[in-house]
Design a protein around this motif. Structure first.
Motif, PDB file in Angstrom:
ATOM      1  N   ILE A  14       5.734  -5.855   3.638  1.00 18.79           N
ATOM      2  CA  ILE A  14       5.116  -5.268   2.451  1.00 18.79           C
ATOM      3  C   ILE A  14       3.768  -4.690   2.867  1.00 18.79           C
ATOM      4  N   VAL A  15       3.533  -3.427   2.530  1.00 20.59           N
ATOM      5  CA  VAL A  15       2.283  -2.755   2.873  1.00 20.59           C
ATOM      6  C   VAL A  15       1.527  -2.474   1.577  1.00 20.59           C
ATOM      7  N   ILE A  16       0.302  -2.998   1.486  1.00 22.91           N
ATOM      8  CA  ILE A  16      -0.502  -2.899   0.268  1.00 22.91           C
ATOM      9  C   ILE A  16      -1.750  -2.072   0.564  1.00 22.91           C
ATOM     10  N   PRO A 139       4.167  -9.618   6.596  1.00 21.13           N
ATOM     11  CA  PRO A 139       5.353  -9.455   7.444  1.00 21.13           C
ATOM     12  C   PRO A 139       6.530 -10.316   6.981  1.00 21.13           C
ATOM     13  N   GLU A 140       7.720  -9.856   7.311  1.00 21.97           N
ATOM     14  CA  GLU A 140       8.946 -10.649   7.220  1.00 21.97           C
ATOM     15  C   GLU A 140       9.180 -11.249   5.835  1.00 21.97           C
ATOM     16  N   VAL A 141       9.063 -10.421   4.819  1.00 21.59           N
ATOM     17  CA  VAL A 141       9.318 -10.856   3.440  1.00 21.59           C
ATOM     18  C   VAL A 141      10.768 -10.524   3.085  1.00 21.59           C
ATOM     19  N   PRO A 142      11.482 -11.403   2.382  1.00 26.77           N
ATOM     20  CA  PRO A 142      12.851 -11.075   1.981  1.00 26.77           C
ATOM     21  C   PRO A 142      12.912  -9.751   1.220  1.00 26.77           C
ATOM     22  N   VAL A 143      13.962  -8.998   1.467  1.00 33.60           N
ATOM     23  CA  VAL A 143      14.082  -7.660   0.894  1.00 33.60           C
ATOM     24  C   VAL A 143      13.977  -7.684  -0.629  1.00 33.60           C
ATOM     25  N   GLU A 144      14.662  -8.623  -1.269  1.00 30.23           N
ATOM     26  CA  GLU A 144      14.645  -8.675  -2.730  1.00 30.23           C
ATOM     27  C   GLU A 144      13.229  -8.900  -3.258  1.00 30.23           C
ATOM     28  N   VAL A 145      12.479  -9.748  -2.576  1.00 28.61           N
ATOM     29  CA  VAL A 145      11.097 -10.012  -2.987  1.00 28.61           C
ATOM     30  C   VAL A 145      10.237  -8.768  -2.764  1.00 28.61           C
ATOM     31  N   HIS A 147      11.145  -5.695  -2.845  1.00 31.06           N
ATOM     32  CA  HIS A 147      11.456  -4.706  -3.880  1.00 31.06           C
ATOM     33  C   HIS A 147      10.691  -5.010  -5.165  1.00 31.06           C
ATOM     34  N   GLN A 148      10.567  -6.287  -5.490  1.00 29.41           N
ATOM     35  CA  GLN A 148       9.820  -6.666  -6.691  1.00 29.41           C
ATOM     36  C   GLN A 148       8.346  -6.276  -6.555  1.00 29.41           C
ATOM     37  N   TRP A 149       7.774  -6.525  -5.394  1.00 29.67           N
ATOM     38  CA  TRP A 149       6.376  -6.154  -5.168  1.00 29.67           C
ATOM     39  C   TRP A 149       6.192  -4.646  -5.320  1.00 29.67           C
ATOM     40  N   ALA A 150       7.059  -3.886  -4.675  1.00 27.50           N
ATOM     41  CA  ALA A 150       6.926  -2.427  -4.715  1.00 27.50           C
ATOM     42  C   ALA A 150       7.184  -1.884  -6.115  1.00 27.50           C
ATOM     43  N   GLY A 151       8.110  -2.498  -6.844  1.00 27.09           N
ATOM     44  CA  GLY A 151       8.426  -2.016  -8.178  1.00 27.09           C
ATOM     45  C   GLY A 151       7.327  -2.283  -9.191  1.00 27.09           C
ATOM     46  N   GLN A 152       6.572  -3.356  -9.014  1.00 25.68           N
ATOM     47  CA  GLN A 152       5.538  -3.721  -9.975  1.00 25.68           C
ATOM     48  C   GLN A 152       4.152  -3.199  -9.607  1.00 25.68           C
ATOM     49  N   ASN A 153       4.011  -2.647  -8.411  1.00 25.81           N
ATOM     50  CA  ASN A 153       2.693  -2.200  -7.955  1.00 25.81           C
ATOM     51  C   ASN A 153       2.793  -0.793  -7.366  1.00 25.81           C
ATOM     52  N   PRO A 154       2.370   0.221  -8.108  1.00 25.45           N
ATOM     53  CA  PRO A 154       2.394   1.585  -7.574  1.00 25.45           C
ATOM     54  C   PRO A 154       1.589   1.688  -6.277  1.00 25.45           C
ATOM     55  N   ARG A 229      13.834   1.572   7.400  1.00 22.20           N
ATOM     56  CA  ARG A 229      14.001   1.950   6.001  1.00 22.20           C
ATOM     57  C   ARG A 229      12.662   1.766   5.300  1.00 22.20           C
ATOM     58  N   ARG A 230      12.432   2.552   4.275  1.00 24.07           N
ATOM     59  CA  ARG A 230      11.240   2.388   3.449  1.00 24.07           C
ATOM     60  C   ARG A 230      11.669   2.356   1.996  1.00 24.07           C
ATOM     61  N   TRP A 231      10.937   1.596   1.198  1.00 16.09           N
ATOM     62  CA  TRP A 231      11.213   1.539  -0.232  1.00 16.09           C
ATOM     63  C   TRP A 231       9.884   1.588  -0.971  1.00 16.09           C
ATOM     64  N   PRO A 232       9.732   2.397  -2.005  1.00 20.61           N
ATOM     65  CA  PRO A 232      10.744   3.272  -2.604  1.00 20.61           C
ATOM     66  C   PRO A 232      11.221   4.358  -1.632  1.00 20.61           C
ATOM     67  N   PRO A 233      12.481   4.795  -1.758  1.00 14.91           N
ATOM     68  CA  PRO A 233      13.016   5.813  -0.855  1.00 14.91           C
ATOM     69  C   PRO A 233      12.180   7.084  -0.899  1.00 14.91           C
ATOM     70  N   GLY A 234      11.916   7.626   0.278  1.00 17.85           N
ATOM     71  CA  GLY A 234      11.175   8.879   0.366  1.00 17.85           C
ATOM     72  C   GLY A 234       9.683   8.728   0.243  1.00 17.85           C
ATOM     73  N   PHE A 235       9.178   7.490   0.080  1.00 18.64           N
ATOM     74  CA  PHE A 235       7.730   7.306  -0.045  1.00 18.64           C
ATOM     75  C   PHE A 235       7.085   7.593   1.293  1.00 18.64           C
TER      76      PHE A 235
END
Length: 236
Positions: A14-16, A139-145, A147-154, A229-235
């Motif tokens: 996760i990159v913040i 580093p090394e955060v589960p994918v589902e988690v 996605h939640q971080w990226a979805g809730q934080n622009p 891979r990056r999420w959100p796609p294309g970011f």
């Protein structure tokens, strides 16, 4: 879960951005294993034990949370323990005291090193890393988690790209050159000082050479170990 075509990626980073840290919304999912009932613990943003600096309150699984709390209690004392280990090892290696004194010193230094290594394992692999740019990386955060971080934080992204080196290529190149020069100079001094030097000084020469070689390798960017891979796609 997959991100479009390609194999499933189990864990990502996760990159913040620095601008998003103050307003970060953290999902109630453990960043270690995705536990839905995590324990919230302050995790230091630095692995420096003497002065770890600021911390970030993060959700962890119960076992990891216990280890982090223990680390927080013991870390300030670990520097003193390291100094005692150094003193005990010096007493064993650099003196001619009786074996009855040097033996316990060796045992004490070994125990101290084992304790120090065990303490370093107190922080999880997901401990935040602050980059030179100011951004945080988990580093090394589960994918589902992730996605939640990226979805809730622009602005927050999840990526499988390897983390950049903490320093510039020039820094590593200069450090490698300095280590190599130190090894050559030490070898020249030991070979020409006309006396029998301690074996530890001779062992320092190959150690410096190995450190120089390892530092040279860091002048190259880290290579990805798998598909990126990056999420959100294309970011970008």
């Amino acid at each position: 879960m997959s991100w479009g075509a390609g194999p499933v990626i189990e864990r990502v980073d996760i990159v913040i951005p620095e601008s998003a840290v103050a307003t970060l919304r953290i999902p109630a999912l453990a960043i270690t294993d995705g536990t839905t009932d995590p324990q919230w613990v302050r995790v230091p943003l630095s692995r420096w034990r003497l002065n770890p600096g600021p911390a970030l309150r993060l959700p962890l699984d119960p076992r990891t949370a216990t280890r982090v709390r223990r680390y927080a209690r013991l870390a300030p004392w670990s520097v003193l323990a390291d100094l005692l280990v150094l003193a005990a090892w010096s007493l064993f290696a650099l003196t001619d005291l009786p074996l009855g004194v040097r033996g316990p010193a060796l045992a004490a230094s070994c125990c101290g090193m084992l304790w120090s290594q065990a303490l370093r394992r107190g922080l999880p692999q997901q401990t935040p890393i602050r980059a030179r740019s100011g951004e945080l990386r988990l580093p090394e955060v589960p994918v589902e988690v992730a996605h939640q971080w990226a979805g809730q934080n622009p602005g927050v992204t999840a990526t499988a790209e390897p983390a950049p080196r903490p320093h510039s290529r020039r820094f590593y190149a200069r450090s490698a050159a300095g280590l190599l020069a130190a090894a050559v100079a030490l070898a020249a001094v030991l070979a020409n000082d006309g006396r029998e030097d301690h074996i530890l000084l001779w062992m320092l020469v190959p150690a410096l050479l190995c450190a120089s070689f390892a530092t040279v390798l860091k002048t190259q960017p880290p290579a990805p170990t798998g598909p990126v891979r990056r999420w959100p796609p294309g970011f970008a």
